[in-house]
Enzyme design. Structure first.
Site, short mmCIF file in Angstrom:
data_model
loop_
_atom_site.label_atom_id
_atom_site.label_comp_id
_atom_site.label_asym_id
_atom_site.label_seq_id
_atom_site.Cartn_x
_atom_site.Cartn_y
_atom_site.Cartn_z
N LEU A 153 -9.78 -1.76 30.44
CA LEU A 153 -10.50 -3.01 30.42
C LEU A 153 -10.37 -3.69 29.30
CD1 LEU A 153 -12.39 -4.71 32.32
CD2 LEU A 153 -14.31 -3.78 30.98
N ILE B 231 -12.83 5.06 29.87
CA ILE B 231 -12.67 3.59 30.12
C ILE B 231 -12.14 3.07 28.81
CG2 ILE B 231 -13.97 1.55 30.92
CD1 ILE B 231 -16.08 3.65 31.81
N PRO B 232 -10.88 3.22 28.51
CA PRO B 232 -10.59 2.48 27.30
C PRO B 232 -10.52 0.92 27.27
CG PRO B 232 -8.61 3.47 28.48
CD PRO B 232 -10.03 3.76 29.08
N HIS B 233 -10.88 0.16 26.46
CA HIS B 233 -11.15 -1.28 26.35
C HIS B 233 -11.06 -1.94 25.16
CE1 HIS B 233 -15.24 0.74 25.63
NE2 HIS B 233 -15.16 -0.38 24.77
N GLY B 234 -10.84 -2.99 25.16
CA GLY B 234 -10.54 -3.82 24.03
C GLY B 234 -10.48 -5.39 24.36
#
Length: 153
Positions: free
Chosen positions: A102, A64-67
């Site tokens: 996300l 779930i890569p996110h930033g």
């Protein structure tokens, strides 16, 4: 916050071909940039910066890569099922084949965390993960992730 509010059918990629974590983040950044009309490099750098803190590979083949990005007005989600699993430096050491990206506005404190939690809960469900791995249809994947009827998408 319902996933249908942050994940559009055009942000679902049922058979993404990548060979590495970096390539996956680059491809996802390119797709997100096109959908959001944003700078691809800005998105990639944001994701990469987060990965340097620790892998967003949460285990069981899921990442779930996110930033957070400046001047975003809403949460944005994107899902990709990889054609072949890749090493994502996951917590459990297992390769990743399901990725939910996300992106959030800089000001989205609790909303960002709530969306992350919701995505993690959904993808950790073994039955949902099994169905996502079997499905090759973007509309059906979108329906599975959001609870929307597949024919209404």
């Amino acid at each position: 916050m319902a996933l249908i509010d942050i994940l559009s059918p055009s942000a679902v990629f049922p058979t993404l071909k990548v060979g590495s974590k970096k390539q996956a983040l680059q491809e996802l950044s390119a797709h997100a940039a096109a959908l959001l009309k944003r700078d691809e490099r800005e998105i990639f750098e944001t994701l990469n910066q987060r990965e340097r803190l620790g892998s967003t590979g949460v285990g069981n083949g899921i990442a779930i890569p996110h930033g957070k990005l400046a001047k975003m007005d809403r949460l944005f989600g994107m899902f990709a099922r990889l054609e072949r699993p890749i090493d994502f430096e996951s917590l459990d050491g297992e390769p990743v084949d399901l990725i939910f990206l996300l992106l959030a506005p800089e000001s989205a404190g609790a909303d960002h965390l709530k969306a992350l939690a919701r995505v993690a809960r959904l993808l950790r469900d073994p039955e949902v993960a099994r169905k996502l791995r079997q499905c090759r249809d973007a509309q059906a994947i979108h329906a599975l992730l959001t609870g929307a009827p597949a024919d209404a998408v």
